[in-house]
Design a protein around this motif. Structure first.
Motif, mmCIF file in Angstrom:
data_model
loop_
_atom_site.group_PDB
_atom_site.id
_atom_site.type_symbol
_atom_site.label_atom_id
_atom_site.label_comp_id
_atom_site.label_asym_id
_atom_site.label_seq_id
_atom_site.Cartn_x
_atom_site.Cartn_y
_atom_site.Cartn_z
ATOM 1 N N GLU A 1 0.847 -1.195 0.000
ATOM 2 C CA GLU A 1 0.000 0.000 0.000
ATOM 3 C C GLU A 1 0.879 1.241 0.000
ATOM 4 O OE1 GLU A 1 -2.756 1.642 3.370
ATOM 5 O OE2 GLU A 1 -3.863 0.047 2.304
ATOM 6 N N ASP A 2 0.564 2.175 -0.864
ATOM 7 C CA ASP A 2 1.392 3.365 -1.074
ATOM 8 C C ASP A 2 0.486 4.591 -1.035
ATOM 9 O OD1 ASP A 2 3.270 5.234 -1.937
ATOM 10 O OD2 ASP A 2 3.175 4.599 -4.037
ATOM 11 N N ARG A 3 0.568 5.369 0.044
ATOM 12 C CA ARG A 3 -0.305 6.534 0.199
ATOM 13 C C ARG A 3 0.433 7.800 -0.241
ATOM 14 N NH1 ARG A 3 -5.110 5.630 2.413
ATOM 15 N NH2 ARG A 3 -5.447 3.547 3.292
ATOM 16 N N ARG A 4 -0.243 8.594 -1.060
ATOM 17 C CA ARG A 4 0.365 9.803 -1.614
ATOM 18 C C ARG A 4 -0.425 11.048 -1.196
ATOM 19 N NH1 ARG A 4 4.128 8.661 -5.842
ATOM 20 N NH2 ARG A 4 4.741 6.483 -5.524
ATOM 21 N N ALA A 5 0.305 12.072 -0.747
ATOM 22 C CA ALA A 5 -0.311 13.341 -0.371
ATOM 23 C C ALA A 5 -0.790 14.088 -1.617
ATOM 24 C CB ALA A 5 0.679 14.199 0.407
ATOM 25 N N LEU A 6 -1.888 14.803 -1.476
ATOM 26 C CA LEU A 6 -2.437 15.616 -2.550
ATOM 27 C C LEU A 6 -2.431 17.080 -2.136
ATOM 28 C CD1 LEU A 6 -5.531 13.427 -3.496
ATOM 29 C CD2 LEU A 6 -3.295 13.431 -4.595
ATOM 30 N N MET A 7 -2.499 17.961 -3.137
ATOM 31 C CA MET A 7 -2.509 19.395 -2.899
ATOM 32 C C MET A 7 -3.908 19.960 -3.072
ATOM 33 S SD MET A 7 0.786 20.447 -5.173
ATOM 34 C CE MET A 7 2.448 20.338 -4.530
ATOM 35 N N GLN A 8 -4.298 20.824 -2.158
ATOM 36 C CA GLN A 8 -5.510 21.621 -2.332
ATOM 37 C C GLN A 8 -5.060 22.984 -2.824
ATOM 38 O OE1 GLN A 8 -8.822 20.685 -1.778
ATOM 39 N NE2 GLN A 8 -9.334 22.652 -2.724
ATOM 40 N N ALA A 9 -5.471 23.354 -4.017
ATOM 41 C CA ALA A 9 -4.988 24.588 -4.630
ATOM 42 C C ALA A 9 -6.155 25.471 -5.050
ATOM 43 C CB ALA A 9 -4.111 24.270 -5.844
ATOM 44 N N GLY A 10 -5.919 26.758 -5.071
ATOM 45 C CA GLY A 10 -6.972 27.673 -5.478
ATOM 46 C C GLY A 10 -6.411 29.009 -5.907
ATOM 47 N N VAL A 11 -7.271 29.813 -6.525
ATOM 48 C CA VAL A 11 -6.916 31.166 -6.952
ATOM 49 C C VAL A 11 -7.812 32.141 -6.198
ATOM 50 C CG1 VAL A 11 -6.794 32.786 -8.877
ATOM 51 C CG2 VAL A 11 -6.190 30.378 -9.237
ATOM 52 N N LEU A 12 -7.166 33.009 -5.415
ATOM 53 C CA LEU A 12 -7.861 33.990 -4.585
ATOM 54 C C LEU A 12 -7.842 35.331 -5.307
ATOM 55 C CD1 LEU A 12 -9.150 33.976 -1.708
ATOM 56 C CD2 LEU A 12 -6.944 34.814 -0.855
ATOM 57 N N ARG A 13 -9.030 35.888 -5.550
ATOM 58 C CA ARG A 13 -9.141 37.168 -6.265
ATOM 59 C C ARG A 13 -10.102 38.080 -5.500
ATOM 60 N NH1 ARG A 13 -10.708 36.193 -12.196
ATOM 61 N NH2 ARG A 13 -8.495 35.593 -12.258
ATOM 62 N N ASP A 14 -9.615 39.237 -5.129
ATOM 63 C CA ASP A 14 -10.441 40.200 -4.389
ATOM 64 C C ASP A 14 -11.071 39.568 -3.149
ATOM 65 O OD1 ASP A 14 -9.907 42.190 -6.301
ATOM 66 O OD2 ASP A 14 -11.584 41.522 -7.552
ATOM 67 N N GLY A 15 -10.270 38.733 -2.464
ATOM 68 C CA GLY A 15 -10.720 38.185 -1.192
ATOM 69 C C GLY A 15 -11.579 36.949 -1.267
ATOM 70 N N ARG A 16 -11.836 36.413 -2.464
ATOM 71 C CA ARG A 16 -12.632 35.175 -2.559
ATOM 72 C C ARG A 16 -12.021 34.241 -3.596
ATOM 73 N NH1 ARG A 16 -16.368 34.719 -6.727
ATOM 74 N NH2 ARG A 16 -16.429 36.505 -8.170
ATOM 75 N N TYR A 17 -12.257 32.956 -3.387
ATOM 76 C CA TYR A 17 -11.718 31.962 -4.308
ATOM 77 C C TYR A 17 -12.568 31.905 -5.577
ATOM 78 C CZ TYR A 17 -8.218 30.138 -1.113
ATOM 79 O OH TYR A 17 -7.114 30.006 -0.313
ATOM 80 N N VAL A 18 -11.915 32.081 -6.725
ATOM 81 C CA VAL A 18 -12.601 31.994 -8.012
ATOM 82 C C VAL A 18 -12.307 30.666 -8.699
ATOM 83 C CG1 VAL A 18 -12.649 34.496 -8.334
ATOM 84 C CG2 VAL A 18 -10.679 33.172 -9.192
ATOM 85 N N PHE A 19 -11.381 29.892 -8.131
ATOM 86 C CA PHE A 19 -11.046 28.587 -8.711
ATOM 87 C C PHE A 19 -10.423 27.735 -7.625
ATOM 88 C CE2 PHE A 19 -8.434 25.478 -10.894
ATOM 89 C CZ PHE A 19 -9.210 25.109 -11.989
ATOM 90 N N GLU A 20 -10.869 26.488 -7.501
ATOM 91 C CA GLU A 20 -10.291 25.551 -6.544
ATOM 92 C C GLU A 20 -10.258 24.162 -7.156
ATOM 93 O OE1 GLU A 20 -11.026 26.265 -2.068
ATOM 94 O OE2 GLU A 20 -12.927 26.850 -3.011
ATOM 95 N N THR A 21 -9.218 23.415 -6.844
ATOM 96 C CA THR A 21 -9.095 22.056 -7.350
ATOM 97 C C THR A 21 -8.088 21.284 -6.506
ATOM 98 O OG1 THR A 21 -8.790 20.740 -9.382
ATOM 99 C CG2 THR A 21 -7.208 22.517 -8.981
ATOM 100 N N ILE A 22 -7.975 19.996 -6.799
ATOM 101 C CA ILE A 22 -6.978 19.137 -6.176
ATOM 102 C C ILE A 22 -5.908 18.813 -7.216
ATOM 103 C CG2 ILE A 22 -6.567 16.806 -5.268
ATOM 104 C CD1 ILE A 22 -9.281 16.926 -3.936
ATOM 105 N N ALA A 23 -4.652 18.804 -6.810
ATOM 106 C CA ALA A 23 -3.551 18.418 -7.692
ATOM 107 C C ALA A 23 -2.767 17.284 -7.056
ATOM 108 C CB ALA A 23 -2.628 19.605 -7.970
#
Length: 307
Positions: free
Chosen positions: A138-160
């Protein structure tokens, strides 16, 4: 390839010793011969006592709609395991979607490199049968939570899974980026871009940009500039426990890419944030699998060396 007729959708799985009751198949359906290869895997799974489902896009692009067809959410609800046939790109595409459902994945390589799709298709039965019986690494891999913050709010979010990349776009000039880690100013960087990579992504774009290899067990990220203006601006390994923020200070047509599969355009003042996701990926490998064996094989280490 002449295969026996496929079992009808309602046919019960044959008695077998598989510990996985319901297995989904996801395929690189644009590859030549993919339909026959996918059906061969489906027959094998059925012979092992598994109920077989085909991922929606895979089924409809190969014509394998006579099997149980499930979308990603359906696989997450109903399946115990997913087999991914293709290359690392195919694995990245489905892994980012299935991680939140905690479905383990097995990679069957029909691509080129195969750092995370490590079972060769030509010999998949030999490797897959023990895994289905519960014999695996079993091989567990960490993932990234990423997003783009514009004018104080997230306009894009995804996992990488591999990396988050900020690029200068098609304009000839560099981009200027302000980098912070956990709210602490690091530097303003002028470069063609910046890569933030996970240990899994350390063998991808970050490696070509001069970044180090990072063992999957290390809880860290790589931050590597792309063609930096200042040569002393070098890749750095950061703890994955904090948050990295990259602000667009100057430059035209900048964009952010996530595993090179999704992207969004950026404006001046946008902040790209990266932190560890609450989800992680679980890969299953054959017993005896070693990360170093993978590196040695895929990076052609020891070639020409007599041992």
């Amino acid at each position: 390839m002449n295969l026996p007729p496929a079992p009808p959708p309602s046919a019960p799985a044959r008695p077998g010793s598989s510990r996985f009751r319901h297995v989904a198949i996801v395929g690189k359906y644009h590859a030549v011969g993919s339909r026959d290869a996918l059906e061969r895997i489906a027959h094998f799974l059925h012979d092992q006592g598994c109920e077989v489902a085909i991922e929606h896009d895979t089924a409809h692009n190969t014509g394998l709609t006579h099997y149980h067809v499930l979308d990603v959410a359906g696989i997450g609800r109903e399946c115990d395991l997913a087999l991914v046939m293709g290359g690392d790109g195919t694995m990245l595409g489905i892994a980012r979607q299935l991680a939140r459902h905690k479905v383990p994945l097995v990679g069957i390589n029909q691509g080129r490199l195969g750092f995370i799709t490590d079972i060769p298709f030509l010999d998949f039965e030999t490797h897959l049968q023990p895994i289905l019986r519960g014999q695996y690494e079993e091989d567990r891999r960490a993932l990234m939570q990423a997003g783009v913050l514009r004018d104080g709010r997230y306009v894009f979010e995804t996992i990488a899974m591999n990396d988050v990349v900020v690029n200068r776009g098609v304009s000839p000039g560099m981009v200027e980026l302000r980098v912070e880690v956990d709210g602490h100013f690091v530097a303003n960087q002028r470069a063609d871009g910046l890569i933030i990579a996970s240990p899994t992504g350390s063998t991808a774009y970050a490696l070509s940009a001069g970044g180090p290899l990072l063992h999957p067990a290390i809880d860290g990220w790589i931050m590597a500039p792309i063609a930096p203006h200042t040569l002393s601006n070098r890749p750095i390994v950061l703890p994955a426990t904090g948050e990295i923020a990259v602000e667009i200070v100057a430059g035209r047509d900048a964009s952010a890419h996530f595993d090179m599969q999704t992207f969004t355009s950026l404006l001046h003042g946008d902040r790209i944030t990266v932190r560890r996701s609450v989800h992680e990926l679980c890969l299953l490998h054959p017993v005896g699998w070693s990360y170093f064996d993978t590196l040695r094989k895929k990076l052609h280490w020891n070639e020409g060396v007599v041992t």
